[in-house]
Design a protein around this motif. Structure first.
Motif, PDB file in Angstrom:
ATOM      1  N   GLU A 289      -0.458 -42.518 -27.101  1.00 54.25           N
ATOM      2  CA  GLU A 289      -0.346 -43.984 -27.139  1.00 54.25           C
ATOM      3  C   GLU A 289       1.020 -44.409 -26.629  1.00 54.25           C
ATOM      4  N   VAL A 290       1.057 -45.517 -25.898  1.00 58.26           N
ATOM      5  CA  VAL A 290       2.323 -46.105 -25.466  1.00 58.26           C
ATOM      6  C   VAL A 290       2.336 -47.576 -25.864  1.00 58.26           C
ATOM      7  N   ARG A 291       3.544 -48.096 -26.087  1.00 57.64           N
ATOM      8  CA  ARG A 291       3.720 -49.504 -26.459  1.00 57.64           C
ATOM      9  C   ARG A 291       4.313 -50.255 -25.264  1.00 57.64           C
ATOM     10  N   VAL A 292       3.644 -51.332 -24.883  1.00 54.06           N
ATOM     11  CA  VAL A 292       4.108 -52.155 -23.769  1.00 54.06           C
ATOM     12  C   VAL A 292       4.330 -53.577 -24.277  1.00 54.06           C
ATOM     13  N   LEU A 312      -3.915 -53.043 -17.855  1.00 53.67           N
ATOM     14  CA  LEU A 312      -3.156 -52.084 -18.658  1.00 53.67           C
ATOM     15  C   LEU A 312      -4.095 -51.076 -19.317  1.00 53.67           C
ATOM     16  N   THR A 313      -5.226 -51.549 -19.796  1.00 52.10           N
ATOM     17  CA  THR A 313      -6.225 -50.641 -20.370  1.00 52.10           C
ATOM     18  C   THR A 313      -6.700 -49.636 -19.324  1.00 52.10           C
ATOM     19  N   GLY A 316      -4.165 -47.080 -18.793  1.00 52.71           N
ATOM     20  CA  GLY A 316      -4.225 -46.141 -19.906  1.00 52.71           C
ATOM     21  C   GLY A 316      -5.348 -45.136 -19.746  1.00 52.71           C
ATOM     22  N   ARG A 322      -3.822 -44.528 -24.912  1.00 49.13           N
ATOM     23  CA  ARG A 322      -4.130 -45.878 -25.359  1.00 49.13           C
ATOM     24  C   ARG A 322      -2.886 -46.744 -25.149  1.00 49.13           C
ATOM     25  N   VAL A 323      -3.062 -47.865 -24.482  1.00 47.78           N
ATOM     26  CA  VAL A 323      -1.950 -48.791 -24.276  1.00 47.78           C
ATOM     27  C   VAL A 323      -1.987 -49.860 -25.365  1.00 47.78           C
ATOM     28  N   ALA A 325      -0.666 -53.040 -26.112  1.00 49.58           N
ATOM     29  CA  ALA A 325       0.036 -54.195 -25.543  1.00 49.58           C
ATOM     30  C   ALA A 325       0.409 -55.155 -26.669  1.00 49.58           C
ATOM     31  N   VAL A 538       1.885 -47.283 -16.254  1.00 49.91           N
ATOM     32  CA  VAL A 538       1.565 -46.658 -17.544  1.00 49.91           C
ATOM     33  C   VAL A 538       2.066 -45.215 -17.575  1.00 49.91           C
ATOM     34  N   ALA A 541       5.526 -45.357 -18.507  1.00 54.49           N
ATOM     35  CA  ALA A 541       5.642 -45.615 -19.940  1.00 54.49           C
ATOM     36  C   ALA A 541       5.428 -44.330 -20.744  1.00 54.49           C
TER      37      ALA A 541
END
Length: 548
Positions: A289-292, A312-313, A316, A322-323, A325, A538, A541
């Motif tokens: 998972e990443v946080r944007v 963004l999805t 991902g 999993r993004v 957002a 992504v 990220a």
């Protein structure tokens, strides 16, 4: 000759007609058929281009420059079929066309009426390109019973009558509310909605019922009896964790089979759903998972940035993560000298487009934070312009660097404009001219334009070449007279219009990932074909998350 599916809604709005239409289009494609989807909206605006994002959500732009409803984004994302100007129309456009014809004398002095003149205009619109595809799916905006929608309902009734029997069917989407206190799923709202539909001469062939869970056999039989449809044509549209499961979920419920049965197509080709099974697997089984952080102006309504959220999805999915957002109101940053506490912990920062000065100082601070802290940054449209203003202020020492848009809005000269109002540009083989006092609707630089990327630049590597075409929606541009100074300071102009006059892409030399684009890449991203910029953003990220 195309077969037509008319999709209507009842009980309440926002039940997911657009998503159901898109999913049906994807399922018909999976069976080998060609499709095109259309949206007929009852509002009197000529198009949604001048409507507030808080009123209507994002404006989706087509390659040929139409400003359309966000549902056309769903259509493109699920079917991969590029939408056109002829795929979206409003009551405002219909009435405008009719009145233009009346002024020219095309009606030969006749009294102009809703029937037949307005309904004929709607029917002509529906029929455009009917020889190009196997199925034409037409979604009618709003709900049955809305007074402004009556001409559209009458038009599709007439259209079906004009066509040979079996060439048109009607799909009606309604709400099946669950009353927790009594533990009952109530069918009466759907019954009343169908009764209203039948009162204007339309009868559903397929009934799609939005519900929290499955429809028990007793309620399904009741709906079939009182709504005069076959029991296997009562389709449950259950709540899903991801919209990208919709084609698989609707197939499990038998939607595509019910539609084909209504047309009498038997035996029907078997569907190949491998593409959608892979999409669902990537959504539900990420490896991380990443946080944007999305620093925007219209964050109170996620639909205002619908295509960005979906792109963004898709990025991902491409990276098997999993993004997450997270939406941040740019105006909060306006009041903060130090934005670090608000942005620390994110793996990437995205600044989207917008209009007007509100929140722009916050966007500039977000761009500065990303540049100085070496956080992956993607600036889109206004987000690119804010990155250029930030670089002008903090790298070149131009303390009053700003946009002509902000001075025009305030009516006071305050900034040295590094972003100016575009008065002339080339579209194909013609020159477009605009003035700041022109009407607002449809006067921007709209639709697909080519760009030339600098060989060896990051974006050229991302795209895998130096020639691209992307969709635009803006009336202000970065001024190239500051280009040499900015490039000497480290902000490279890595993408330009073919004539070399208009900056399309900027990137920061030596930064892990810092790109600003004047266009809207999110509009062309799809779950099975993520836009390369979002896929690489992504990925950056993901790389950043490993450093934190």
């Amino acid at each position: 000759m195309a077969r037509f599916v008319f999709i209507t809604g009842g009980v309440v709005s926002s039940l997911g007609k657009g998503l159901a239409s898109a999913a049906l289009g994807a399922l018909l494609q999976a069976r080998g058929y060609s499709v095109r989807l259309r949206k007929l909206d009852p509002y009197l605006n000529v198009d949604p281009g001048t409507m507030s994002p808080f009123e209507h959500g994002e404006v989706f732009v087509t390659d040929d420059g139409a400003e359309t409803d966000l549902d056309l984004g769903h259509y493109e994302r699920f079917t991969g079929v590029a939408a056109r100007k002829t795929d979206s129309v409003s009551s405002g456009r219909i009435y405008s066309n009719v009145l233009e014809k009346e002024r020219r004398g095309d009606y030969l002095g006749k009294t102009i009426q809703v029937i037949p003149h307005v309904t004929d205009e709607i029917k002509d619109f529906i029929a455009i390109g009917e020889d190009e595809v196997d199925f034409m799916l037409c979604e009618i905006g709003g709900t049955v019973g809305d007074i402004e929608g009556l001409p559209f309902f009458e038009a599709i009734r007439q259209f079906a009558q004009d066509k040979p029997r079996g060439q048109c069917i009607f799909m009606h989407l309604t709400l099946l509310p669950y009353i927790a206190a009594s533990g009952e799923l109530k069918t009466k709202p759907t019954q009343h909605s169908v009764k209203e539909l039948r009162s204007i001469g339309l009868a559903p062939d397929v009934l799609v019922c939005r519900s929290e869970g499955p429809i028990p056999p007793k309620e399904r039989e009741k709906l079939a009896l009182f709504c005069n449809v076959r029991p296997d044509s009562v389709i449950a549209a259950q709540d899903l964790k991801s919209i990208y499961e919709a084609p698989l979920a609707y197939h499990r419920e038998g939607l595509d089979q019910a539609v084909l049965d209504a047309f009498g197509i038997s035996p029907a080709p078997q569907p190949n759903l491998a593409k959608w099974e892979d999409v669902a697997d990537r959504v539900y089984n990420p490896d991380g998972e990443v946080r944007v952080a999305i620093v925007g102006k219209y964050t109170q309504l996620e639909d205002a940035y619908k295509s960005i959220a979906e792109a963004l999805t898709h990025g991902g999915m491409h990276n098997r993560v999993r993004v997450r957002a997270e939406w941040i109101d740019a105006e909060i940053f306006d009041r903060e000298d130090d934005v670090a506490p608000l942005l620390e912990g994110y793996h990437a920062i995205l600044v989207p487009g917008g209009f007007g000065e509100r929140g722009t100082e916050g966007k500039i601070k977000a761009a500065q934070f990303a540049r100085e802290r070496r956080i992956p940054y993607l600036g889109i449209c206004l987000g690119m312009q804010m990155a250029v203003i930030e670089a002008s202020r903090n790298l070149l020492g131009m303390e009053t660097a700003g946009s002509e848009e902000f001075d025009q809005e305030a009516g006071v000269k305050r900034f040295e404009p590094v972003v100016y109002h575009l008065k002339e540009w080339v579209e194909g083989n013609r020159t477009i001219q605009r003035d700041k006092d022109d009407d607002k609707g449809g006067t921007m630089r709209l639709g697909a334009y080519d760009a030339v990327l600098k060989d060896g630049s990051r974006v050229a590597k991302i795209y895998g070449g130096t020639g691209i075409s992307e969709r635009h929606r803006h009336r202000y541009e970065v001024d190239i007279k500051y280009r040499d100074k900015l490039e000497a300071a480290g902000l490279r102009f890595s993408g330009m219009s073919p004539d070399g006059r208009l900056p399309e892409i900027v990137e920061v030399d030596g930064h892990p990932w810092f790109i600003g684009v004047q266009f809207h890449p999110e509009l062309k991203s799809k779950p099975f074909a993520p836009h390369p910029l979002f896929a690489d953003f992504v990925k950056a990220a993901v790389d950043q998350s490993r450093l934190v």
